[in-house]
Design an enzyme around this catalytic site. Structure first.
Site, PDB file in Angstrom:
ATOM      1  N   MET A 137       0.839  -1.202   0.000  1.00 13.29           N
ATOM      2  CA  MET A 137       0.000   0.000   0.000  1.00 13.29           C
ATOM      3  C   MET A 137       0.875   1.253   0.000  1.00 13.29           C
ATOM      4  O   MET A 137       0.723   2.143  -0.821  1.00 13.29           O
ATOM      5  CB  MET A 137      -0.887   0.020   1.258  1.00 13.29           C
ATOM      6  CG  MET A 137      -1.789  -1.158   1.402  1.00 13.29           C
ATOM      7  SD  MET A 137      -2.835  -1.019   2.886  1.00 13.29           S
ATOM      8  CE  MET A 137      -1.993  -2.127   3.975  1.00 13.29           C
ATOM      9  N   THR A 138       1.789   1.318   0.980  1.00 12.60           N
ATOM     10  CA  THR A 138       2.553   2.543   1.239  1.00 12.60           C
ATOM     11  C   THR A 138       3.498   2.887   0.084  1.00 12.60           C
ATOM     12  O   THR A 138       4.113   2.005  -0.505  1.00 12.60           O
ATOM     13  CB  THR A 138       3.366   2.366   2.541  1.00 12.60           C
ATOM     14  OG1 THR A 138       2.481   1.906   3.557  1.00 12.60           O
ATOM     15  CG2 THR A 138       4.011   3.654   2.979  1.00 12.60           C
ATOM     16  N   GLU A 255      -6.345  -6.273  10.823  1.00 13.29           N
ATOM     17  CA  GLU A 255      -4.904  -5.989  10.790  1.00 13.29           C
ATOM     18  C   GLU A 255      -4.487  -5.242  12.066  1.00 13.29           C
ATOM     19  O   GLU A 255      -3.422  -5.489  12.619  1.00 13.29           O
ATOM     20  CB  GLU A 255      -4.596  -5.165   9.547  1.00 13.29           C
ATOM     21  CG  GLU A 255      -3.125  -5.038   9.257  1.00 13.29           C
ATOM     22  CD  GLU A 255      -2.863  -4.315   7.934  1.00 13.29           C
ATOM     23  OE1 GLU A 255      -3.731  -4.336   7.054  1.00 13.29           O
ATOM     24  OE2 GLU A 255      -1.772  -3.736   7.804  1.00 13.29           O
ATOM     25  N   GLN A 292      11.551  -0.927  47.082  1.00 14.66           N
ATOM     26  CA  GLN A 292      10.137  -0.558  46.953  1.00 14.66           C
ATOM     27  C   GLN A 292       9.841   0.010  45.566  1.00 14.66           C
ATOM     28  O   GLN A 292       8.792  -0.267  44.986  1.00 14.66           O
ATOM     29  CB  GLN A 292       9.733   0.452  48.029  1.00 14.66           C
ATOM     30  CG  GLN A 292       8.228   0.646  48.053  1.00 14.66           C
ATOM     31  CD  GLN A 292       7.809   1.791  48.945  1.00 14.66           C
ATOM     32  OE1 GLN A 292       8.326   2.914  48.846  1.00 14.66           O
ATOM     33  NE2 GLN A 292       6.888   1.527  49.838  1.00 14.66           N
ATOM     34  N   GLN A 349      14.678  -0.015  32.027  1.00 16.18           N
ATOM     35  CA  GLN A 349      15.255   0.761  33.127  1.00 16.18           C
ATOM     36  C   GLN A 349      15.602  -0.152  34.305  1.00 16.18           C
ATOM     37  O   GLN A 349      16.654  -0.005  34.937  1.00 16.18           O
ATOM     38  CB  GLN A 349      14.253   1.845  33.565  1.00 16.18           C
ATOM     39  CG  GLN A 349      14.786   2.833  34.577  1.00 16.18           C
ATOM     40  CD  GLN A 349      15.845   3.774  33.992  1.00 16.18           C
ATOM     41  OE1 GLN A 349      15.970   3.887  32.765  1.00 16.18           O
ATOM     42  NE2 GLN A 349      16.607   4.411  34.849  1.00 16.18           N
ATOM     43  N   LEU A 350      14.737  -1.105  34.582  1.00 15.06           N
ATOM     44  CA  LEU A 350      14.990  -2.000  35.722  1.00 15.06           C
ATOM     45  C   LEU A 350      16.144  -2.970  35.457  1.00 15.06           C
ATOM     46  O   LEU A 350      16.656  -3.604  36.378  1.00 15.06           O
ATOM     47  CB  LEU A 350      13.707  -2.782  36.077  1.00 15.06           C
ATOM     48  CG  LEU A 350      12.605  -1.924  36.727  1.00 15.06           C
ATOM     49  CD1 LEU A 350      11.306  -2.719  36.844  1.00 15.06           C
ATOM     50  CD2 LEU A 350      13.035  -1.408  38.104  1.00 15.06           C
TER      51      LEU A 350
END
Ligand SMILES: Cc1cc2nc3c(=O)[nH]c(=O)nc-3n(C[C@H](O)[C@H](O)[C@H](O)COP(=O)(O)OP(=O)(O)OC[C@H]3O[C@@H](n4cnc5c(N)ncnc54)[C@H](O)[C@@H]3O)c2cc1C
Length: 390
Positions: A137-138, A255, A292, A349-350
């Site tokens: 398509m694109t 889609e 925490q 990040q963790l």
């Protein structure tokens, strides 16, 4: 280093979509990814496409076009089988295989809109992996605004003559046939000018660019296609001339669900990897999982993942009974791809610095994920569609 294959955590919200046969199929798909795909990821990324014979192997195991009726080479199963295939691809953290686009998009266009001869010609060979397909398509000049495509198909006697080019086409490099969105008219109503034409890759004047250098999904075959006076018989037209836009709209909802399914399973995989990682890594004499901040972050992410899972599975139920609206599918694609982006960012990040290293699955998930907010209609277009329903 962690391996790519993972399961969603067992204590996530239980699901109720699948029966024993679905689960048996899931096991088959899981083994296929573990044996045939995951060990070859580096090779696929280096060559920027999977090996051609992977398609034949997938076909031989009944993993391609499974939802097509048996008379056309499929297994006649429901779309939950498509969901399982995509989920297992995501749990394997694979972004190289383009099976879903072939089986769940291209095959549906041919099945829904093709005539009997076209179905017989293409679907069994697609199901076996003999033929690889793409949907084009694109174009370099237009993506979101489909009605502005410039690739033309001009009728000449019994043929169409096609000129133009397409870009970012998944399965483009290996494809044996592409459904090409062409302009066949010039009416004021742009949507009435589009037609879908099946173009075989060995047609004179059809050429392919090299696989494109993407930031992620490196092993997935994505390339440009060029059409220079390509002549195809008029029998290659799918459906009726000028009905292309209508056909695209019909299938685009599904889609979008496919992308939502990828993102949901991708988020579950990223989350499982991260919980595992934080229970192994230590800082300041404690496991990372004991801080925490980590526990709260993981609690937030788990909540978001579970909420999206419920929405998605509900949409899937509606899809199975053909009651899923375009707006609800757009919302699933928009919200779940945004959720995945957030989850994968927090999860990286963790992992600290290791999250930035490509040998960690979370790093690949981070970059591979980015395209989900762009393809199958950008998330801005999804919001357009949702807002139109209000
Ligand atoms: C990895 C990958 C695989 C792909 N596979 C395929 C494929 O197999 N087949 C295929 O045909 N295409 C494929 N695409 C193309 C994809 O569908 C398009 O990139 C997408 O639709 C956006 O089009 P565009 O890139 O031209 O962006 P544009 O349309 O130029 O958009 C640029 C920006 O403008 C915004 N924008 C545009 N219109 C509006 C509006 N009305 N309101 C608000 N914002 C707007 C967009 O949201 C975006 O942020 C693929 C792309 C990628 C990255």
């Amino acid at each position: 280093m962690q391996s790519g294959m993972i399961r969603p955590l067992a204590n996530m919200l239980p699901r109720n979509l699948f029966n024993a046969e679905h689960e048996a199929f899931r096991e088959t798909v899981r083994k296929f990814y573990a044996k045939e795909v995951v060990p070859n990821t580096a090779k696929y990324e280096q060559q920027q496409h999977v090996d051609r014979d992977l398609w034949n192997k997938a076909g031989a195991m009944g993993l391609l076009c499974a939802t097509m009726p048996e008379q056309y080479g499929g297994s006649g199963v429901d779309r939950l089988y498509s969901m399982i295939l995509i989920e297992e691809q995501a749990y394997a953290m694979d972004s190289s295989t383009g099976f879903s686009l072939h089986s769940d998009i291209v095959a549906n266009y041919i099945f829904n809109f093709g005539n009997e001869q076209q179905k017989q010609q293409w679907l069994p060979r697609m199901a076996s992996g003999e033929v690889v397909t793409a949907i084009a398509m694109t174009e370099p000049g237009t993506g979101s605004d489909l009605q502005a495509v410039r690739t033309t198909a001009v009728a000449e006697g019994d043929e169409y003559v096609i000129n133009g080019s397409k870009i970012f086409i998944t399965n483009g490099y290996l494809c044996d046939m592409a459904i090409v969105v062409c302009k066949t008219g010039s009416s004021d109503k742009g949507s009435a000018n589009l037609s879908l034409i099946m173009v075989e890759a060995d047609r004179c004047g059809f050429s392919k660019g090299k696989p494109l250098n993407k930031i992620g999904m490196k092993g997935q075959d994505t390339c440009e296609l060029f059409f220079e006076n390509v002549r195809v018989p008029k029998e290659n037209l799918l459906g009726m001339e000028g009905m292309g836009f209508m056909m695209l709209m019909k299938e685009l909802a599904w889609e979008r669900m496919l992308v939502a399914i990828i993102c949901q399973a991708g988020a579950e995989a990223a989350f499982a990897h991260t919980v595992q990682y934080t229970k192994q890594r230590q800082a300041f004499g404690k496991l990372i999982s004991a801080f925490q901040n980590t526990r709260f972050k993981l609690a937030e992410l788990r909540t978001e993942i579970d909420f999206c899972r419920v929405y998605l599975d509900r949409c899937m139920q509606l899809q199975l009974t053909e009651n899923l609206g375009i707006d609800a599918a757009a919302a699933a694609k928009y919200k779940i791809s945004e959720m995945f982006s957030k989850v994968v960012d927090e999860c990286l990040q963790l992992h600290g610095g290791y999250g930035y290293m490509m040998e960690y699955p979370i790093a690949r998930a981070y970059i591979d994920n980015r395209a989900n907010r762009i393809y199958a209609g950008t998330n801005e277009i999804m919001k357009e569609l949702i807002s139109r329903s209000l």
